[in-house]
Motif scaffolding. Structure first.
Motif, PDB file in Angstrom:
ATOM      1  N   LEU A   4      24.546  -3.295  -6.121  1.00 44.94           N
ATOM      2  CA  LEU A   4      23.543  -2.662  -5.275  1.00 44.94           C
ATOM      3  C   LEU A   4      22.195  -2.896  -5.939  1.00 44.94           C
ATOM      4  CD1 LEU A   4      23.449  -0.833  -2.728  1.00 44.94           C
ATOM      5  CD2 LEU A   4      23.480   1.118  -4.268  1.00 44.94           C
ATOM      6  N   LEU A   5      21.280  -3.524  -5.222  1.00 44.71           N
ATOM      7  CA  LEU A   5      19.916  -3.740  -5.715  1.00 44.71           C
ATOM      8  C   LEU A   5      19.054  -2.692  -5.026  1.00 44.71           C
ATOM      9  CD1 LEU A   5      19.787  -7.646  -5.436  1.00 44.71           C
ATOM     10  CD2 LEU A   5      20.721  -6.221  -7.285  1.00 44.71           C
ATOM     11  N   ILE A   6      18.693  -1.655  -5.772  1.00 47.36           N
ATOM     12  CA  ILE A   6      18.062  -0.460  -5.216  1.00 47.36           C
ATOM     13  C   ILE A   6      16.548  -0.549  -5.374  1.00 47.36           C
ATOM     14  CG2 ILE A   6      17.956   2.063  -5.344  1.00 47.36           C
ATOM     15  CD1 ILE A   6      20.721   1.855  -6.851  1.00 47.36           C
ATOM     16  N   MET A   7      15.857  -0.446  -4.257  1.00 43.00           N
ATOM     17  CA  MET A   7      14.394  -0.548  -4.263  1.00 43.00           C
ATOM     18  C   MET A   7      13.763   0.836  -4.160  1.00 43.00           C
ATOM     19  SD  MET A   7      14.212  -3.771  -1.667  1.00 43.00           S
ATOM     20  CE  MET A   7      15.426  -3.001  -0.596  1.00 43.00           C
ATOM     21  N   HIS A   8      12.673   1.007  -4.893  1.00 41.53           N
ATOM     22  CA  HIS A   8      11.910   2.253  -4.878  1.00 41.53           C
ATOM     23  C   HIS A   8      10.488   1.948  -4.420  1.00 41.53           C
ATOM     24  CE1 HIS A   8      14.994   4.583  -6.985  1.00 41.53           C
ATOM     25  NE2 HIS A   8      15.263   3.437  -7.558  1.00 41.53           N
ATOM     26  N   MET A   9       9.855   2.937  -3.797  1.00 39.44           N
ATOM     27  CA  MET A   9       8.482   2.757  -3.336  1.00 39.44           C
ATOM     28  C   MET A   9       7.674   3.994  -3.680  1.00 39.44           C
ATOM     29  SD  MET A   9       5.970   1.154  -2.069  1.00 39.44           S
ATOM     30  CE  MET A   9       6.876  -0.354  -1.912  1.00 39.44           C
ATOM     31  N   ASN A  10       6.422   3.779  -3.996  1.00 37.08           N
ATOM     32  CA  ASN A  10       5.468   4.852  -4.222  1.00 37.08           C
ATOM     33  C   ASN A  10       4.465   4.772  -3.074  1.00 37.08           C
ATOM     34  OD1 ASN A  10       3.076   6.238  -4.958  1.00 37.08           O
ATOM     35  ND2 ASN A  10       3.712   6.188  -7.102  1.00 37.08           N
ATOM     36  N   PRO A  11       4.461   5.747  -2.151  1.00 39.66           N
ATOM     37  CA  PRO A  11       3.568   5.678  -0.987  1.00 39.66           C
ATOM     38  C   PRO A  11       2.095   5.541  -1.356  1.00 39.66           C
ATOM     39  CG  PRO A  11       5.118   7.481  -0.748  1.00 39.66           C
ATOM     40  CD  PRO A  11       5.277   6.937  -2.140  1.00 39.66           C
ATOM     41  N   ALA A  12       1.670   6.186  -2.435  1.00 39.14           N
ATOM     42  CA  ALA A  12       0.262   6.082  -2.849  1.00 39.14           C
ATOM     43  C   ALA A  12      -0.067   4.642  -3.236  1.00 39.14           C
ATOM     44  CB  ALA A  12      -0.025   7.032  -4.004  1.00 39.14           C
ATOM     45  N   LEU A  13       0.846   3.998  -3.921  1.00 38.08           N
ATOM     46  CA  LEU A  13       0.663   2.591  -4.292  1.00 38.08           C
ATOM     47  C   LEU A  13       0.658   1.711  -3.056  1.00 38.08           C
ATOM     48  CD1 LEU A  13       0.575   0.309  -6.429  1.00 38.08           C
ATOM     49  CD2 LEU A  13       3.075   0.379  -6.437  1.00 38.08           C
ATOM     50  N   TRP A  14       1.591   1.947  -2.141  1.00 42.22           N
ATOM     51  CA  TRP A  14       1.687   1.154  -0.913  1.00 42.22           C
ATOM     52  C   TRP A  14       0.397   1.250  -0.102  1.00 42.22           C
ATOM     53  CZ3 TRP A  14       4.461  -2.662   0.862  1.00 42.22           C
ATOM     54  CH2 TRP A  14       4.448  -2.959   2.232  1.00 42.22           C
ATOM     55  N   GLU A  15      -0.151   2.445   0.016  1.00 47.71           N
ATOM     56  CA  GLU A  15      -1.371   2.640   0.812  1.00 47.71           C
ATOM     57  C   GLU A  15      -2.587   1.965   0.189  1.00 47.71           C
ATOM     58  OE1 GLU A  15      -1.902   6.738   1.860  1.00 47.71           O
ATOM     59  OE2 GLU A  15       0.096   6.853   2.743  1.00 47.71           O
ATOM     60  N   LYS A  16      -2.555   1.707  -1.107  1.00 49.16           N
ATOM     61  CA  LYS A  16      -3.661   1.021  -1.773  1.00 49.16           C
ATOM     62  C   LYS A  16      -3.650  -0.486  -1.517  1.00 49.16           C
ATOM     63  CE  LYS A  16      -4.241   4.298  -5.561  1.00 49.16           C
ATOM     64  NZ  LYS A  16      -4.135   4.508  -7.005  1.00 49.16           N
ATOM     65  N   LEU A  17      -2.507  -0.993  -1.063  1.00 44.17           N
ATOM     66  CA  LEU A  17      -2.419  -2.426  -0.774  1.00 44.17           C
ATOM     67  C   LEU A  17      -3.140  -2.740   0.527  1.00 44.17           C
ATOM     68  CD1 LEU A  17       1.365  -3.105  -1.525  1.00 44.17           C
ATOM     69  CD2 LEU A  17      -0.588  -3.479  -3.050  1.00 44.17           C
ATOM     70  N   SER A  18      -3.787  -3.885   0.572  1.00 47.35           N
ATOM     71  CA  SER A  18      -4.418  -4.320   1.813  1.00 47.35           C
ATOM     72  C   SER A  18      -3.322  -4.689   2.817  1.00 47.35           C
ATOM     73  CB  SER A  18      -5.302  -5.548   1.549  1.00 47.35           C
ATOM     74  OG  SER A  18      -4.495  -6.669   1.213  1.00 47.35           O
ATOM     75  N   GLU A  19      -3.704  -4.832   4.083  1.00 50.35           N
ATOM     76  CA  GLU A  19      -2.732  -5.243   5.100  1.00 50.35           C
ATOM     77  C   GLU A  19      -2.123  -6.595   4.730  1.00 50.35           C
ATOM     78  OE1 GLU A  19      -3.844  -5.059   9.222  1.00 50.35           O
ATOM     79  OE2 GLU A  19      -4.921  -3.162   8.923  1.00 50.35           O
ATOM     80  N   ASP A  20      -2.924  -7.489   4.186  1.00 50.27           N
ATOM     81  CA  ASP A  20      -2.437  -8.803   3.770  1.00 50.27           C
ATOM     82  C   ASP A  20      -1.416  -8.666   2.641  1.00 50.27           C
ATOM     83  OD1 ASP A  20      -2.519 -11.745   3.887  1.00 50.27           O
ATOM     84  OD2 ASP A  20      -3.441 -11.569   1.888  1.00 50.27           O
ATOM     85  N   GLU A  21      -1.695  -7.803   1.678  1.00 52.02           N
ATOM     86  CA  GLU A  21      -0.761  -7.600   0.566  1.00 52.02           C
ATOM     87  C   GLU A  21       0.545  -6.964   1.052  1.00 52.02           C
ATOM     88  OE1 GLU A  21      -3.716  -6.935  -3.245  1.00 52.02           O
ATOM     89  OE2 GLU A  21      -3.557  -5.327  -1.754  1.00 52.02           O
ATOM     90  N   GLN A  22       0.441  -6.022   1.992  1.00 51.99           N
ATOM     91  CA  GLN A  22       1.643  -5.432   2.563  1.00 51.99           C
ATOM     92  C   GLN A  22       2.461  -6.492   3.307  1.00 51.99           C
ATOM     93  OE1 GLN A  22       0.483  -2.049   4.964  1.00 51.99           O
ATOM     94  NE2 GLN A  22      -0.121  -0.845   3.180  1.00 51.99           N
ATOM     95  N   GLN A  23       1.776  -7.352   4.043  1.00 49.11           N
ATOM     96  CA  GLN A  23       2.470  -8.419   4.770  1.00 49.11           C
ATOM     97  C   GLN A  23       3.153  -9.381   3.802  1.00 49.11           C
ATOM     98  OE1 GLN A  23       2.931  -8.533   8.194  1.00 49.11           O
ATOM     99  NE2 GLN A  23       4.450 -10.039   7.535  1.00 49.11           N
ATOM    100  N   GLN A  24       2.521  -9.619   2.647  1.00 53.08           N
ATOM    101  CA  GLN A  24       3.136 -10.477   1.635  1.00 53.08           C
ATOM    102  C   GLN A  24       4.462  -9.879   1.147  1.00 53.08           C
ATOM    103  OE1 GLN A  24       0.382 -11.486  -1.513  1.00 53.08           O
ATOM    104  NE2 GLN A  24      -1.227 -11.990  -0.042  1.00 53.08           N
ATOM    105  N   VAL A  25       4.521  -8.566   1.040  1.00 56.01           N
ATOM    106  CA  VAL A  25       5.766  -7.903   0.641  1.00 56.01           C
ATOM    107  C   VAL A  25       6.829  -8.135   1.716  1.00 56.01           C
ATOM    108  CG1 VAL A  25       6.889  -5.683   0.174  1.00 56.01           C
ATOM    109  CG2 VAL A  25       4.633  -6.181  -0.808  1.00 56.01           C
ATOM    110  N   PHE A  26       6.484  -7.913   2.977  1.00 60.53           N
ATOM    111  CA  PHE A  26       7.440  -8.130   4.070  1.00 60.53           C
ATOM    112  C   PHE A  26       7.907  -9.590   4.098  1.00 60.53           C
ATOM    113  CE2 PHE A  26       4.999  -4.531   6.240  1.00 60.53           C
ATOM    114  CZ  PHE A  26       5.909  -3.570   5.843  1.00 60.53           C
TER     115      PHE A  26
END
Length: 119
Positions: A4-26
């Motif tokens: 199991l490869l378990i991913m964690h997210m920090n919403p504060a960190l996610w919100e600091k990313l630009s839309e382009d950076e978020q799209q890069q993650v997707f």
């Protein structure tokens, strides 16, 4: 061996990313899924909703209690996972390093020690 490869997210960190950076993650997840599908190592994946939409159930002395929110408080939360079937833990770690979340927060690698075939 399944891991199991378990991913964690920090919403504060996610919100600091630009839309382009978020799209890069997707896009990175799309590429990762392509890699593990082509190699035959993908068993499954799931993305999970934000903790605010969580119900936590406990049973004490026969009484069912439901609390809104996650069991474990904190900023970071379990946001999804991949199940892979690989030859070794080293390969599972190698794959985990390809998941975009590893660059933002962390990806845990845990061996599946019981599998009832529900995936």
């Amino acid at each position: 061996m399944k891991f199991l490869l378990i991913m964690h997210m920090n919403p504060a960190l996610w919100e600091k990313l630009s839309e382009d950076e978020q799209q890069q993650v997707f896009d990175g997840h799309d590429r990762f899924q392509e890699v593990i599908r082509e190699s035959g190592e993908m068993v499954g994946t799931k993305a999970l909703d934000f903790p605010v939409n969580t119900a936590t159930v406990t049973v004490r002395d026969g009484s069912v209690e439901v609390a809104e929110g996650p069991y474990v408080p904190g900023e970071s939360f379990l946001c999804g996972y991949y199940v892979v079937d690989v030859a070794s833990k080293e390969r599972a770690v190698e794959l985990a390093s390809l998941i975009p979340d590893a660059k933002l927060t962390a990806v845990e690698v845990r061996e599946v020690i019981h599998d009832a075939g529900a995936e």
